[in-house]
Design a protein around this motif. Structure first.
Motif, PDB file in Angstrom:
ATOM      1  N   SER A 569      48.979  38.551 -27.665  1.00  0.00           N
ATOM      2  CA  SER A 569      48.317  37.848 -28.765  1.00  0.00           C
ATOM      3  C   SER A 569      49.037  38.165 -30.062  1.00  0.00           C
ATOM      4  O   SER A 569      49.786  39.145 -30.156  1.00  0.00           O
ATOM      5  N   THR A 571      48.847  36.928 -34.635  1.00  0.00           N
ATOM      6  CA  THR A 571      48.178  36.195 -35.716  1.00  0.00           C
ATOM      7  C   THR A 571      49.189  35.278 -36.371  1.00  0.00           C
ATOM      8  O   THR A 571      50.297  35.708 -36.721  1.00  0.00           O
ATOM      9  N   GLU A 572      48.826  34.014 -36.528  1.00  0.00           N
ATOM     10  CA  GLU A 572      49.728  33.040 -37.127  1.00  0.00           C
ATOM     11  C   GLU A 572      49.342  32.832 -38.583  1.00  0.00           C
ATOM     12  O   GLU A 572      48.203  32.476 -38.890  1.00  0.00           O
ATOM     13  N   ASP A 574      49.864  31.263 -42.655  1.00  0.00           N
ATOM     14  CA  ASP A 574      49.938  29.905 -43.206  1.00  0.00           C
ATOM     15  C   ASP A 574      51.351  29.340 -43.179  1.00  0.00           C
ATOM     16  O   ASP A 574      51.538  28.126 -43.088  1.00  0.00           O
ATOM     17  N   ARG A 578      54.499  34.554 -37.162  1.00  0.00           N
ATOM     18  CA  ARG A 578      53.632  35.210 -36.179  1.00  0.00           C
ATOM     19  C   ARG A 578      53.682  36.714 -36.401  1.00  0.00           C
ATOM     20  O   ARG A 578      54.731  37.346 -36.243  1.00  0.00           O
ATOM     21  N   HIS A 661      48.745  25.798 -20.889  1.00  0.00           N
ATOM     22  CA  HIS A 661      48.967  26.963 -21.749  1.00  0.00           C
ATOM     23  C   HIS A 661      49.952  27.902 -21.053  1.00  0.00           C
ATOM     24  O   HIS A 661      49.562  28.881 -20.415  1.00  0.00           O
ATOM     25  N   ASN A 677      45.233  34.573 -27.490  1.00  0.00           N
ATOM     26  CA  ASN A 677      44.605  34.225 -28.762  1.00  0.00           C
ATOM     27  C   ASN A 677      44.277  32.737 -28.791  1.00  0.00           C
ATOM     28  O   ASN A 677      45.158  31.886 -28.798  1.00  0.00           O
ATOM     29  N   GLU A 678      42.982  32.422 -28.810  1.00  0.00           N
ATOM     30  CA  GLU A 678      42.528  31.036 -28.752  1.00  0.00           C
ATOM     31  C   GLU A 678      43.022  30.232 -29.956  1.00  0.00           C
ATOM     32  O   GLU A 678      43.373  29.058 -29.831  1.00  0.00           O
ATOM     33  N   GLU A 679      43.054  30.855 -31.160  1.00  0.00           N
ATOM     34  CA  GLU A 679      43.354  30.114 -32.376  1.00  0.00           C
ATOM     35  C   GLU A 679      44.779  29.567 -32.407  1.00  0.00           C
ATOM     36  O   GLU A 679      45.026  28.498 -32.960  1.00  0.00           O
ATOM     37  N   SER A 680      45.704  30.288 -31.817  1.00  0.00           N
ATOM     38  CA  SER A 680      47.108  29.879 -31.906  1.00  0.00           C
ATOM     39  C   SER A 680      47.729  29.602 -30.541  1.00  0.00           C
ATOM     40  O   SER A 680      48.942  29.619 -30.385  1.00  0.00           O
ATOM     41  N   ARG A 681      46.877  29.357 -29.533  1.00  0.00           N
ATOM     42  CA  ARG A 681      47.402  29.073 -28.195  1.00  0.00           C
ATOM     43  C   ARG A 681      48.179  27.759 -28.204  1.00  0.00           C
ATOM     44  O   ARG A 681      47.758  26.767 -28.800  1.00  0.00           O
TER      45      ARG A 681
END
Length: 742
Positions: A569, A571-572, A574, A578, A661, A677-681
């Protein structure tokens, strides 16, 4: 001379050599019927000589890595699909990769994935390794050399793969050979280059009672890691940017990061057999060899007699009339009493009833992940507060040593009144040592010892039914309780003028997780999972084949309990950066099922051919074991001959899979991991990749030209085989493979 210039020079030398060798071949050449021509074609044409009936030049086989059993094989000399043999993505494009030649890969077809060994860092490079059960041991009637090269691009971004193979025999029983394999890809995207080197030596001795096989190999692999491009829109939606970017100009997440692997291997298998001799018919190849030997002996005897007569004439100070001697020799040969020739062509064959077998398998591995700079906040965790090189550099290293000795007793099929099948019993000792850092300067070793016992029953003779069942159980040591059972069978019969084959296979594997899932120490990744359970994996598979119609249907069902995998996982931000990357080994308590069905069909109408492979698969837990539901490959081509000697395949092929995915690639451990990570899959797939090619075969050479990814558009497309790793755009490629005899 640079590597790039050297490979280019070799390529043009090989292509320039083709017309010259078509005019005159002065080395031993072998035609499709196994006939060898030792004189130049010009000389034969001038003198009106026909080709003699000589023996075939080479036979090859593989050996079983546990018992050293010999299985006949076919040398890789066919031109069909040769153009796709260069790709890391596989013959049918079934592998995901990070884009470059020599890149790490993972099969999208779950049923076709291999388990690999404990050193997981080499699993993505299985295509480059030479395993004992894949190596072709050789027996040749004359020295044989093969040179192969495929290339594309230029010195900035090109890809080259050069292979050289040499094999020779020392008598009838001893065969030796060597292989050099060099792959160098500069990469069409920044910081994505690869350099892979392999050296392999092999030897074999095939006596009646004693047989031995030896393989020595070493690999050095270096892969630059860029972490993928920063923004997928550079590929999918290039219109969003004011400027047009070439592939090398697209920014990537990492620079000056490398994965390095070094690997040395020794494999030695030998056996001594007790049995008896019997008379059996010779094979066609052996008859050709015997006739050739008889003709050579007669020719040598005639030459010696002529030289003796010339020497005697000189000794007596007399003139030697060569024409008169030839006339008298021809008259005597024509009128000499005819000695009956044994045309039954029988030979003595030794039948080994009982064999005692020993196999040694030694491997030494080293893996290093090295980075001289890393973006701030790229990793979520830091377990070592400083690097041995200081700052944000990384040097994560680990070593693994493997040694296995197997001792077995084998009873030949059909020669024991109590056991009609072939049977083996064996015991093996396996030693493993793993070395990991405990701090920046200190390393600790983990030692594992296990004793296994097992057996095998098999039926290989006859044409109707064959089967093989092998079991192994860990009785003492670190892997106590590990159990593997593998079984396969095939039934062959004629139906309506066609050959039908029904094949089935199954296995049951209950195994401890491999070491690096339970222990790994590095600057940013660190785990010790002592509570992981054994993973249980079962499979049942059936296959139906029709030879004449070119039809093959395969259906498989996999069930996995306590499945072990990597999850990743990040975090992406703005600006699409990553950050906070992490990876964790997981064990799922769910029972995961995978259903797979593959239909392969070949169509033909005159010179028009269409070959298709369609695969449906479904995972019961896509969030743990993600798989594309549908994979397809199609190859449409024209097959014909030019001037009755040049085989040609002109066509286009395409590969496609549905969106899913897909596992992400983690450079820090060189492994594919599930996106958690669901948000940036990220989804990949639903994009066809089409190549156009011309494939040729002429005498001893096969060569091709190709335009790969011909459907690439400047308007963009979702051409990713791994999240954030686009594949190469439209590229012109060529390749050649040439066999030289004697």
């Amino acid at each position: 001379m640079s590597t790039r210039a050297l490979t280019r020079t070799l390529a043009w030398m090989l292509f320039a050599f083709i017309p010259w060798t078509l005019q005159a071949q002065d080395y031993n050449s072998i035609d499709a019927d196994g006939n060898i021509t030792t004189r130049s074609s010009r000389q034969n044409a001038k003198e009106g000589n026909d080709k003699s009936d000589f023996p075939r030049g080479m036979r090859v086989w593989t050996v079983d890595s546990r018992f050293g059993d010999i299985t006949p094989a076919e040398p890789d000399t066919t031109s069909f699909m040769y153009m796709n043999s260069i790709f890391t993505t596989g013959l049918h494009g079934e592998y995901n990769t990070t884009g470059n030649l020599g890149a790490p890969r993972q099969n999208r077809i779950f049923t076709d994935r291999t388990d690999g060994n404990d050193f997981i860092f080499l699993h993505p490079y299985d295509y480059f390794l030479t395993q004992p059960e894949q190596l072709h041991f050789t027996n040749t009637y004359s020295p044989i050399t093969n040179l192969s090269l495929n290339s594309c691009g230029n010195r900035t971004n090109g890809e080259d793969h050069f292979k050289a193979l040499f094999a020779v025999n020392a008598g009838r029983r001893i065969g030796v050979g060597m292989k050099f394999d060099y792959l160098y890809g500069r990469g069409y995207y920044s910081d994505n280059s690869s350099s892979l080197n392999n050296y392999t030596l092999w030897g074999s001795y095939l006596g009646d009672r004693y047989q031995a096989h030896l393989q020595l190999g070493t690999n050095h692999m270096k892969q630059a890691e860029n972490g993928g491009i920063t923004d997928d829109n550079y590929i999918t939606h290039p219109e969003r940017f004011k400027d047009r970017y070439s592939s090398l100009e697209i920014p990537t997440m990492l620079t000056r990061n490398w994965n390095r692997n070094d690997h040395q291997q020794v494999f030695f298998s030998h056996r001594y057999s007790f049995g008896f001799n019997r008379q059996v018919p010779m094979t066609e190849e052996e008859i050709k060899a015997r006739k050739f030997a008889i003709a050579s002996a007669e020719e040598n005897a005639a030459k010696k007699a002529k030289e003796d007569a010339r020497a005697k004439a000189l000794e007596n100070d007399e003139d030697f009339d060569e024409e008169e001697y030839d006339r008298q020799a021809a008259f005597l040969k024509e009128n000499e009493p005819k000695v009956p020739v044994d045309t039954t062509w029988m030979k003595d064959e030794y039948v080994p009833v009982t064999s005692f077998i020993h196999t040694l398998d030694f491997k030494n591995y080293k893996h290093v992940y090295q980075a001289y700079s890393t973006p701030s906040d790229y990793y979520a965790n830091t377990f070592a507060t400083q690097s041995r090189f200081g700052g944000d550099s990384i040097y994560d290293d680990t070593k693994h040593l493997y040694l296995k000795n197997t001792f077995a007793i084998a009873l030949l099929e059909g020669f024991n009144k109590y056991i009609k099948t072939g049977a083996k019993v064996f015991a093996a000792h396996e030693y493993k040592r793993f070395t990991l850092p405990d701090s920046l300067t200190q390393h600790s070793s983990y030692n594992e010892n296990t004793v296994y016992v097992g057996g095998q029953i098999s039926k290989t003779e006859g044409k109707l039914l064959h089967y093989n069942v092998t079991g192994e159980f860990g009785v003492v040591g670190s892997s106590f309780g590990d159990l593997t059972i593998n079984a396969d069978a095939d039934l062959n019969f004629r139906l309506f003028g066609d050959t039908v084959q029904l094949a089935a296979s199954a296995f049951f594997h209950n195994l401890d997780p491999t070491f690096y899932y339970t222990h790994y120490h590095s600057k940013h990744f660190w785990w010790d999972n002592e509570d992981f359970k054994k993973q249980t994996h079962t499979r049942i598979q059936g296959q139906f084949s029709l030879q004449r119609t070119g039809t093959r249907l395969r259906v498989a069902l996999d069930n996995i309990k306590d499945y072990i995998y990597f999850g990743t996982s990040y975090t992406e931000t703005d600006n699409y950066t990553r950050t906070l990357n992490t990876v964790t080994p997981r064990q799922s308590g769910n029972l995961i099922s995978v259903v797979t069905a593959t239909l392969s069909q070949a169509f033909k109408y005159k010179i028009i051919h269409l070959d298709t492979d369609l695969t449906f698969q479904k995972s019961s837990h896509d969030n743990i074991l993600p798989l594309p539901m549908f994979n397809a490959y199609a190859n449409l081509y024209l097959r014909f001959k030019i001037a009755h000697v040049l085989d040609c395949d002109l066509g286009a092929d395409g590969r496609y899979f549905t969106k899913y995915h897909a596992p992400d690639f983690v450079p820090g451990i060189a492994q594919y991991a599930v996106q958690e990570n669901e948000e940036s899959r990220v989804d990949i797939g639903n994009y066809p990749i089409v190549n156009v090619y011309a494939n040729f075969f002429l005498k001893h050479a096969r060569f091709f030209v190709m335009m790969s990814h011909v459907n690439c558009s400047s308007d963009g497309g979702n051409y990713f085989l791994t999240p954030h790793y686009p594949i190469n755009q439209r590229i012109f490629r060529f390749g050649v493979s040439w066999n030289f005899f004697n």
